[in-house]
Write a protein that holds these residues in place. Structure first.
Motif, PDB file in Angstrom:
ATOM      1  N   UNK A  74       0.872  -1.170   0.000  1.00  0.00           N
ATOM      2  CA  UNK A  74       0.000   0.000   0.000  1.00  0.00           C
ATOM      3  C   UNK A  74       0.909   1.219   0.000  1.00  0.00           C
ATOM      4  N   UNK A  75       0.940   1.952  -1.114  1.00  0.00           N
ATOM      5  CA  UNK A  75       1.898   3.050  -1.213  1.00  0.00           C
ATOM      6  C   UNK A  75       1.257   4.398  -1.508  1.00  0.00           C
ATOM      7  N   UNK A  76      -0.061   4.450  -1.582  1.00  0.00           N
ATOM      8  CA  UNK A  76      -0.761   5.728  -1.698  1.00  0.00           C
ATOM      9  C   UNK A  76      -1.862   5.746  -0.644  1.00  0.00           C
ATOM     10  N   UNK A  77      -1.777   6.699   0.261  1.00  0.00           N
ATOM     11  CA  UNK A  77      -2.809   6.929   1.268  1.00  0.00           C
ATOM     12  C   UNK A  77      -2.788   8.428   1.532  1.00  0.00           C
ATOM     13  N   UNK A  78      -3.733   9.124   0.938  1.00  0.00           N
ATOM     14  CA  UNK A  78      -3.716  10.590   0.995  1.00  0.00           C
ATOM     15  C   UNK A  78      -5.052  11.136   1.452  1.00  0.00           C
ATOM     16  N   UNK A  79      -4.983  12.267   2.110  1.00  0.00           N
ATOM     17  CA  UNK A  79      -6.180  12.999   2.511  1.00  0.00           C
ATOM     18  C   UNK A  79      -6.045  14.437   2.027  1.00  0.00           C
ATOM     19  N   UNK A  80      -7.156  15.112   1.941  1.00  0.00           N
ATOM     20  CA  UNK A  80      -7.149  16.529   1.587  1.00  0.00           C
ATOM     21  C   UNK A  80      -6.688  17.316   2.804  1.00  0.00           C
ATOM     22  N   UNK A  81      -5.408  17.684   2.819  1.00  0.00           N
ATOM     23  CA  UNK A  81      -4.842  18.350   3.993  1.00  0.00           C
ATOM     24  C   UNK A  81      -5.459  19.717   4.249  1.00  0.00           C
ATOM     25  N   UNK A  82      -6.108  20.288   3.250  1.00  0.00           N
ATOM     26  CA  UNK A  82      -6.732  21.589   3.437  1.00  0.00           C
ATOM     27  C   UNK A  82      -8.157  21.524   3.935  1.00  0.00           C
ATOM     28  N   UNK A  83      -8.705  20.320   4.049  1.00  0.00           N
ATOM     29  CA  UNK A  83     -10.094  20.181   4.489  1.00  0.00           C
ATOM     30  C   UNK A  83     -10.203  20.461   5.980  1.00  0.00           C
ATOM     31  N   UNK A  84     -11.049  21.417   6.336  1.00  0.00           N
ATOM     32  CA  UNK A  84     -11.262  21.763   7.741  1.00  0.00           C
ATOM     33  C   UNK A  84     -12.681  21.454   8.208  1.00  0.00           C
ATOM     34  N   UNK A  85     -13.531  21.035   7.265  1.00  0.00           N
ATOM     35  CA  UNK A  85     -14.927  20.782   7.605  1.00  0.00           C
ATOM     36  C   UNK A  85     -15.216  19.305   7.834  1.00  0.00           C
ATOM     37  N   UNK A  86     -14.187  18.470   7.774  1.00  0.00           N
ATOM     38  CA  UNK A  86     -14.349  17.040   8.025  1.00  0.00           C
ATOM     39  C   UNK A  86     -13.183  16.554   8.876  1.00  0.00           C
ATOM     40  N   UNK A  87     -13.384  15.410   9.514  1.00  0.00           N
ATOM     41  CA  UNK A  87     -12.299  14.733  10.218  1.00  0.00           C
ATOM     42  C   UNK A  87     -11.520  13.934   9.171  1.00  0.00           C
ATOM     43  N   UNK A  88     -10.396  14.465   8.735  1.00  0.00           N
ATOM     44  CA  UNK A  88      -9.647  13.864   7.636  1.00  0.00           C
ATOM     45  C   UNK A  88      -9.244  12.424   7.944  1.00  0.00           C
ATOM     46  N   UNK A  89      -8.793  12.203   9.159  1.00  0.00           N
ATOM     47  CA  UNK A  89      -8.342  10.867   9.534  1.00  0.00           C
ATOM     48  C   UNK A  89      -9.510   9.882   9.519  1.00  0.00           C
ATOM     49  N   UNK A  90     -10.662  10.317  10.003  1.00  0.00           N
ATOM     50  CA  UNK A  90     -11.831   9.435  10.020  1.00  0.00           C
ATOM     51  C   UNK A  90     -12.280   9.075   8.614  1.00  0.00           C
ATOM     52  N   UNK A  91     -12.270  10.038   7.705  1.00  0.00           N
ATOM     53  CA  UNK A  91     -12.660   9.767   6.316  1.00  0.00           C
ATOM     54  C   UNK A  91     -11.703   8.759   5.689  1.00  0.00           C
ATOM     55  N   UNK A  92     -10.400   8.992   5.860  1.00  0.00           N
ATOM     56  CA  UNK A  92      -9.414   8.086   5.268  1.00  0.00           C
ATOM     57  C   UNK A  92      -9.492   6.697   5.899  1.00  0.00           C
ATOM     58  N   UNK A  93      -9.791   6.636   7.181  1.00  0.00           N
ATOM     59  CA  UNK A  93      -9.938   5.332   7.825  1.00  0.00           C
ATOM     60  C   UNK A  93     -11.108   4.561   7.208  1.00  0.00           C
ATOM     61  N   UNK A  94     -12.242   5.236   7.030  1.00  0.00           N
ATOM     62  CA  UNK A  94     -13.401   4.582   6.415  1.00  0.00           C
ATOM     63  C   UNK A  94     -13.055   4.091   5.007  1.00  0.00           C
ATOM     64  N   UNK A  95     -12.344   4.915   4.263  1.00  0.00           N
ATOM     65  CA  UNK A  95     -11.964   4.525   2.916  1.00  0.00           C
ATOM     66  C   UNK A  95     -11.033   3.319   2.936  1.00  0.00           C
ATOM     67  N   UNK A  96     -10.013   3.355   3.794  1.00  0.00           N
ATOM     68  CA  UNK A  96      -9.046   2.254   3.840  1.00  0.00           C
ATOM     69  C   UNK A  96      -9.724   0.954   4.236  1.00  0.00           C
ATOM     70  N   UNK A  97     -10.630   1.020   5.199  1.00  0.00           N
ATOM     71  CA  UNK A  97     -11.333  -0.200   5.615  1.00  0.00           C
ATOM     72  C   UNK A  97     -12.184  -0.758   4.470  1.00  0.00           C
ATOM     73  N   UNK A  98     -12.905   0.121   3.772  1.00  0.00           N
ATOM     74  CA  UNK A  98     -13.758  -0.336   2.677  1.00  0.00           C
ATOM     75  C   UNK A  98     -12.921  -0.906   1.530  1.00  0.00           C
ATOM     76  N   UNK A  99     -11.849  -0.209   1.175  1.00  0.00           N
ATOM     77  CA  UNK A  99     -11.003  -0.658   0.070  1.00  0.00           C
ATOM     78  C   UNK A  99     -10.300  -1.965   0.410  1.00  0.00           C
TER      79      UNK A  99
END
Length: 316
Positions: A74-99
């Protein structure tokens, strides 16, 4: 922050036509993704996105060798670092689990997570937060830090050390000779992956696995590979100059335990560098564990510069 994620779309990309969407989040690997897809090192079903409408919030992707049906890293795991209206880590966690659930076999141990990071990233707040966010995503899914590595590069124009005459270099005789030397070199190794292998298998098996999983897969000429000996023919070490899918590399370098502490590492590395420099390559890449101080110092003495680091995390 209380945020609803009911409106998130988590899915793989449909193909190369969606690379522009996937590449909206910056990373050094973006420039390689099109060729990776075309060559089979990646598949669309291994490249997932988290979308809110047409806004890309996070992405993940796995890489493997051409023709392999199983992701290797797994060599790509990115979040929108400029996003302030969401919990970036939580979104990426949901994505990683689903993928992960859709991509990997059930109950299988996930491949390693590998991320390029700036040198001394911990000392720079602007670099530290993004790296720690991504590490937190992996940790929330059960991963842990395994090792941090240095990425080094020799560039044309840097000096190419001349032979000192202390050692004689010859091509590798056959696979068995190299495996025997690789097995001996594992005694006292500072490499984290090798040390981990030795907790699970005998040294000979670890050497054979390394050979099959990496060295045997290089298409570059095997007559580049060198055994270093004393003038009387006694082996001192070896170096494996090679070319991977992207760069000329020093794939493996070792000095045998009985000959460590005499500075031979400089002679062996110099020979590998000479072999690749003679091919007029635009650069030579190498890497070593952050904790392998003797190896890192040898690369720096040979004119290699640290241009990047790597964070590797694993799931036990």
């Amino acid at each position: 922050m209380t945020t609803s994620y009911d409106d998130l779309t988590l899915r793989p990309i449909t193909g190369s036509a969606e690379l522009d969407l996937f590449n909206r989040l910056p990373y050094v690997l973006n420039e390689e993704l099109a060729d990776d897809l075309a060559s089979g090192r990646r598949r669309p079903e291994w490249m997932w996105v988290a979308l809110r409408g047409d806004r890309l919030l996070a992405r993940v992707a796995w890489w493997s060798r051409p023709g392999s049906g199983t992701p290797l890293v797994l060599d790509v795991l990115d979040v929108d670092d400029g996003a302030t209206d969401v919990d970036r880590v939580a979104v990426a966690e949901r994505l990683l689990r689903a993928a992960t659930a859709a991509t990997l076999p059930a109950a299988a141990r996930p491949p390693e997570y590998s991320r390029f990071v700036p040198p001394r990233w911990q000392d720079d707040p602007a670099s530290r937060r993004p790296v720690e966010d991504r590490m937190a995503v992996v940790e929330r899914t059960g991963g842990r830090l395994f090792v941090e590595r240095l990425r080094l590069e020799w560039r044309p124009g840097a000096p190419v050390p001349e032979p000192t005459g202390r050692l004689v270099f010859r091509p590798v005789g056959d696979t068995e000779e190299l495996l025997e030397l690789m097995t001996r070199a594992l005694d006292g190794t500072l490499d984290a992956h090798s040390r981990h292998d030795l907790t699970r298998m005998p040294a000979r098996e670890a050497a054979l696995r390394h050979y099959k999983d990496e060295l045997a897969g290089y298409d570059s000429p095997r007559d580049w590979w060198r055994i270093a000996t004393l003038p009387d023919g006694e082996p001192v070490g070896f170096v494996i100059p090679a070319r991977n899918d992207y760069n000329a590399i020093i794939a493996y370098l070792a000095v045998l335990p009985a000959h460590r502490g005499h500075g031979y590492i400089d002679d062996v590395l110099a020979e590998g560098t000479r072999v690749l420099a003679a091919q007029d390559v635009p650069r030579i890449r190498a890497s070593t564990d952050l904790g392998n101080v003797p190896m890192a110092r040898a690369f720096h003495r040979a004119g290699y510069v640290t241009f990047e680091g790597t964070i590797t995390m694993t799931w036990d």
